[in-house]
Design an enzyme around this catalytic site. Structure first.
Site, PDB file in Angstrom:
ATOM      1  CG  HIS A  56     -17.027  38.242  17.595  1.00  0.00           C
ATOM      2  ND1 HIS A  56     -18.164  37.770  18.727  1.00  0.00           N
ATOM      3  CD2 HIS A  56     -16.327  37.108  16.994  1.00  0.00           C
ATOM      4  CE1 HIS A  56     -18.043  36.476  18.399  1.00  0.00           C
ATOM      5  NE2 HIS A  56     -17.527  35.866  18.108  1.00  0.00           N
ATOM      6  CD  GLU A  57     -13.684  35.944  14.649  1.00  0.00           C
ATOM      7  OE1 GLU A  57     -13.332  34.972  15.670  1.00  0.00           O
ATOM      8  OE2 GLU A  57     -15.203  35.684  14.541  1.00  0.00           O
ATOM      9  CG  HIS A  78     -12.875  35.095  19.978  1.00  0.00           C
ATOM     10  ND1 HIS A  78     -14.142  34.045  21.584  1.00  0.00           N
ATOM     11  CD2 HIS A  78     -14.165  34.614  19.059  1.00  0.00           C
ATOM     12  CE1 HIS A  78     -15.084  33.941  20.889  1.00  0.00           C
ATOM     13  NE2 HIS A  78     -15.123  34.327  19.301  1.00  0.00           N
ATOM     14  CD  GLU A  88     -18.342  32.418  20.079  1.00  0.00           C
ATOM     15  OE1 GLU A  88     -18.857  33.689  18.937  1.00  0.00           O
ATOM     16  OE2 GLU A  88     -17.202  31.561  19.804  1.00  0.00           O
TER      17      GLU A  88
END
Length: 289
Positions: A140-141, A144, A209
């Site tokens: 997930h990070e 980003h 997100e």
């Protein structure tokens, strides 16, 4: 991988429309100020310098404010192994890896580009999650970083920052020239622009997100791991002391799940979508996969 990464047209359209409305709002803002004869050149310069410094030094500022410590491959071999593998799948350079000694299970990514990026996890997160769940959070990070979210949100916030400065500046200026109706109109317009842009940027942040959640699901091929990780992290938040949560609230825009004390207005105007909505979206991705 690239085809899959760009496949969610609905999410792309929502983000595009949000950016479109922001751009339209900012253009109208500039037009009104020009008609009223308000010079915003000094404020543009001030906002530009401030946002450039924030963007350029974002990785250092975030690491300093959280107390995150960069760890080597010898110090955290499992973290490095997971991140290296995910970076190959995501086709991005491997970022630096940091650990935060915190009782709050969380993670974040920062840095102005993929070459200057840092991915950090808290010690509590590493204790709370198994390897598959930790991999999902790290994916997930990294999403980003791949999606250039720091750059996108910095650009989106530029004129919002100018509007905020004008709200403060015009009150001072208007106090010395109360007969100027143009100053009062400009102040009201600045307040409206700042409020609307604040809401639009929060909406954009929530869409980012969703995109990062989707990126995690694609990189790992296991959306269920991120679902379990989100449930564990959010469940653990209720057990974290309120004082610890309050100290961490300033970093909520970076965290995978906001650290809310329950008394903050950030709970109403969050940078993140509700957990239930995120899980619902991940379950749909899992069904397709």
């Amino acid at each position: 991988m690239k085809k899959e990464w760009e496949k969610d047209r609905g999410l792309f359209i929502r983000m595009f429309l949000t950016m479109f409305f922001l751009a339209a709002l900012y253009l109208a803002f500039i037009a009104v100020l020009s008609v009223l004869g308000v010079s915003i050149i000094p404020l543009v310069f001030m906002a530009g310098v401030m946002l450039f410094a924030q963007y350029y030094f974002s990785d250092r500022l975030v690491l300093m404010s959280t107390g995150a410590q960069i760890v080597s491959e010898e110090e955290a071999p499992e973290l490095h192994e997971i991140v290296s593998r995910l970076c190959i799948n995501a086709d991005i350079p491997k970022p630096k890896i940091a650990i935060v000694q915190s009782s709050i299970p969380n993670a974040f990514a920062t840095g102005r580009n993929s070459k200057r990026a840092v991915v950090a996890v808290t010690a509590a997160l590493m204790k709370q999650l198994n390897k598959g769940e930790l991999e999902a959070v790290l994916a997930h990070e990294l999403s980003h970083i791949k999606n250039k979210d720091v750059l996108v949100l910095t650009i989106a916030g530029f004129f919002s920052t100018i509007a905020f400065f004008l709200v403060r500046y015009l009150i001072f200026f208007g106090g010395r020239d109360r007969n100027s109706g143009g100053i009062m109109i400009a102040w009201i317009v600045s307040v409206i622009v700042w409020l609307l842009s604040f809401l639009l940027i929060r909406a954009l942040s929530r869409y980012r997100e969703f995109a990062a959640d989707r990126g995690s699901a694609i990189l790992t091929g296991q959306p269920s791991n991120l679902i379990l990780a989100l449930l564990k992290i959010s469940g653990r938040m209720e057990q974290v002391p309120k004082d610890d949560l309050r100290k961490a609230e300033g970093m909520n825009a970076f965290y995978i799940i906001p650290a809310l004390s329950g008394e903050s207005i950030l709970g109403l105007l969050s940078t993140h979508p509700p957990i239930e909505k995120r899980i619902e979206a991940l379950e749909k991705i899992e069904q397709r996969l």
